[in-house]
Design an enzyme around this catalytic site. Structure first.
Site, PDB file in Angstrom:
ATOM      1  N   HIS A  66      -9.478   0.886   4.690  1.00 25.57           N
ATOM      2  CA  HIS A  66      -8.227   1.022   5.435  1.00 25.57           C
ATOM      3  C   HIS A  66      -8.473   1.923   6.651  1.00 25.57           C
ATOM      4  O   HIS A  66      -9.273   2.854   6.577  1.00 25.57           O
ATOM      5  CB  HIS A  66      -7.156   1.621   4.519  1.00 25.57           C
ATOM      6  CG  HIS A  66      -5.803   1.610   5.151  1.00 25.57           C
ATOM      7  ND1 HIS A  66      -5.407   2.566   6.045  1.00 25.57           N
ATOM      8  CD2 HIS A  66      -4.776   0.736   5.040  1.00 25.57           C
ATOM      9  CE1 HIS A  66      -4.174   2.290   6.455  1.00 25.57           C
ATOM     10  NE2 HIS A  66      -3.770   1.175   5.860  1.00 25.57           N
ATOM     11  N   LYS A  86       0.146   4.260  -0.247  1.00 28.22           N
ATOM     12  CA  LYS A  86      -0.502   5.420   0.386  1.00 28.22           C
ATOM     13  C   LYS A  86      -0.287   6.681  -0.476  1.00 28.22           C
ATOM     14  O   LYS A  86      -0.138   6.578  -1.690  1.00 28.22           O
ATOM     15  CB  LYS A  86       0.001   5.579   1.817  1.00 28.22           C
ATOM     16  CG  LYS A  86      -0.158   4.267   2.617  1.00 28.22           C
ATOM     17  CD  LYS A  86       0.006   4.424   4.088  1.00 28.22           C
ATOM     18  CE  LYS A  86      -0.192   3.085   4.766  1.00 28.22           C
ATOM     19  NZ  LYS A  86      -0.116   3.155   6.213  1.00 28.22           N
ATOM     20  N   ASN A 113       0.870  -1.174   0.000  1.00 30.51           N
ATOM     21  CA  ASN A 113       0.000   0.000   0.000  1.00 30.51           C
ATOM     22  C   ASN A 113       0.910   1.228   0.000  1.00 30.51           C
ATOM     23  O   ASN A 113       1.510   1.545   1.016  1.00 30.51           O
ATOM     24  CB  ASN A 113      -0.885  -0.049   1.252  1.00 30.51           C
ATOM     25  CG  ASN A 113      -1.721   1.200   1.427  1.00 30.51           C
ATOM     26  OD1 ASN A 113      -1.745   2.077   0.565  1.00 30.51           O
ATOM     27  ND2 ASN A 113      -2.407   1.296   2.554  1.00 30.51           N
ATOM     28  N   SER A 156       3.233  -2.513  10.263  1.00 30.67           N
ATOM     29  CA  SER A 156       4.681  -2.600  10.469  1.00 30.67           C
ATOM     30  C   SER A 156       5.265  -3.962  10.099  1.00 30.67           C
ATOM     31  O   SER A 156       6.164  -4.468  10.779  1.00 30.67           O
ATOM     32  CB  SER A 156       5.050  -2.224  11.909  1.00 30.67           C
ATOM     33  OG  SER A 156       4.681  -0.881  12.173  1.00 30.67           O
ATOM     34  N   GLU A 170      -5.542  -5.299  10.400  1.00 35.63           N
ATOM     35  CA  GLU A 170      -4.475  -4.333  10.673  1.00 35.63           C
ATOM     36  C   GLU A 170      -4.769  -3.604  11.979  1.00 35.63           C
ATOM     37  O   GLU A 170      -5.584  -2.658  11.998  1.00 35.63           O
ATOM     38  CB  GLU A 170      -4.406  -3.303   9.539  1.00 35.63           C
ATOM     39  CG  GLU A 170      -4.145  -3.909   8.188  1.00 35.63           C
ATOM     40  CD  GLU A 170      -3.588  -2.863   7.218  1.00 35.63           C
ATOM     41  OE1 GLU A 170      -2.435  -3.006   6.836  1.00 35.63           O
ATOM     42  OE2 GLU A 170      -4.307  -1.909   6.898  1.00 35.63           O
ATOM     43  N   GLU A 200      -6.892   4.303   7.835  1.00 33.84           N
ATOM     44  CA  GLU A 200      -6.713   5.741   7.588  1.00 33.84           C
ATOM     45  C   GLU A 200      -7.948   6.324   6.899  1.00 33.84           C
ATOM     46  O   GLU A 200      -8.313   7.475   7.130  1.00 33.84           O
ATOM     47  CB  GLU A 200      -5.429   5.971   6.759  1.00 33.84           C
ATOM     48  CG  GLU A 200      -4.192   5.755   7.623  1.00 33.84           C
ATOM     49  CD  GLU A 200      -2.982   5.240   6.866  1.00 33.84           C
ATOM     50  OE1 GLU A 200      -2.930   5.325   5.633  1.00 33.84           O
ATOM     51  OE2 GLU A 200      -2.066   4.722   7.550  1.00 33.84           O
ATOM     52  N   GLY A 236       2.343   1.894  10.800  1.00 37.63           N
ATOM     53  CA  GLY A 236       3.289   2.997  10.677  1.00 37.63           C
ATOM     54  C   GLY A 236       3.984   3.362  11.975  1.00 37.63           C
ATOM     55  O   GLY A 236       4.649   4.394  12.055  1.00 37.63           O
TER      56      GLY A 236
HETATM   57  P1  PGA Z   1       2.775  -0.016   7.650  1.00 37.00           P
HETATM   58  O1  PGA Z   1       1.331   0.219   7.032  1.00 37.00           O
HETATM   59  O2  PGA Z   1       3.319  -1.290   7.061  1.00 37.00           O
HETATM   60  O3  PGA Z   1       3.580   1.186   7.295  1.00 37.00           O
HETATM   61  O4  PGA Z   1       2.585  -0.157   9.145  1.00 37.00           O
HETATM   62  C1  PGA Z   1       0.455  -0.855   6.822  1.00 37.00           C
HETATM   63  C2  PGA Z   1      -0.823  -0.385   6.212  1.00 37.00           C
HETATM   64  O5  PGA Z   1      -1.271   0.720   6.540  1.00 37.00           O
HETATM   65  O6  PGA Z   1      -1.417  -1.078   5.366  1.00 37.00           O
END
Ligand code: PGA
Length: 256
Positions: free
Chosen positions: A98, A13, A11, A216, A170, A100, A176
């Site tokens: 997601h 983003k 992803n 992560s 997740e 976010e 993140g």
């Molecule tokens: P990350 O993000 O691997 O940077 O923690 C995962 C995601 O948001 O899908």
């Protein structure tokens, strides 16, 4: 991981210009050509880059995902993009719900479910995201929250599409942040999701649905996560933005 073929999805983003995205895709294409690949592989650029990245990855095993879409096919929805448009630009997957999107753009389970129906109709394979916040985990509500989201995002999906679905667990506190769920925490939630799917949809379908872990995921923790019974792949943010680190997350074909 049982018999399910793993899926490693990046992803990207809100990162990378078109040129940068094509450059990363080209590096992934070259890296994929040099190794045996024991997983489905997908990258998720911004809408603006879907077409160029799809072109760069044409003829490879790497699929392309949108990061979101509108549930309607077209119309007066300023700033939005439909599943049909993503598909026409070369995407064959779409990430939906997601955290976010839920956190910053007010997405709800019902909204995600409606988008998933529309994505399937447009020929896109949805990756449906669920996950608890730190506060929800600390108050002992992880399973209640996550299973509620699973029920919500699957509501109304056509029965013949269920077995081909992909969910992504997740934990919001792991995205993140550098914090990853321990293998025990991941398996506990993935196992509970699988049980819920079996109860609601029957075990034959539950055994087919892939459940990715995200939060992560890095080269040094991916193998432990993929070895878990109910973890069928990874949805990766930060570590998917560098070709070497992304490629190193992809398991090789098991030797026979
Ligand atoms: P990350 O993000 O691997 O940077 O923690 C995962 C995601 O948001 O899908």
């Amino acid at each position: 991981m049982a018999d399910r073929h793993p899926l490693i999805a990046g992803n990207w983003k809100m990162n990378l210009t078109v040129d940068e995205a094509v450059d990363l895709a080209a590096k992934i294409r070259a890296g994929i050509a040099e190794r045996t690949v024991g997983a489905d592989v997908v990258v998720g650029p911004t809408d603006l880059c879907v077409e160029a990245v799809s072109r760069e990855l044409k003829g490879t095993i790497v699929g392309v995902a949108g990061q979101n879409m509108h549930k309607e096919r077209s119309g007066a929805y300023t700033g939005e993009v439909s599943g049909e448009m993503l598909r026409a630009a070369g995407a064959n997957w779409v990430i939906l719900g997601h955290s976010e999107r839920r956190q910053y753009f007010g997405e709800t389970d019902a909204g995600v479910a409606a988008k998933a129906v529309s994505a399937l109709a447009a020929g896109l394979k949805p990756i449906l995201c669920v996950g608890e916040t730190l506060e929800e985990r600390e108050s002992g509500r992880t399973l209640e929250v996550v299973l509620g989201q699973v029920d919500g995002v699957l509501a109304g999906l056509p029965e013949n599409e269920l077995a081909g679905l992909t969910l992504a667990y997740e934990p919001v506190w792991a995205i993140g942040t550098g914090l990853t769920a321990s293998n025990e925490q991941a398996q506990e939630v993935h196992g509970a999701i699988r049980n819920r799917l079996a109860t609601n949809l029957g075990s034959a379908i539950a055994e087919k649905i892939r459940i990715l872990y995200g939060g992560s995921v890095k080269p040094d923790n991916v193998a432990g996560l993929l070895a878990l019974q109910d973890v069928d792949g990874a949805l990766v943010g930060g570590a998917s933005l560098d070709a070497e680190s992304f490629l190193s997350l992809i398991p090789p074909l098991p030797s026979t």
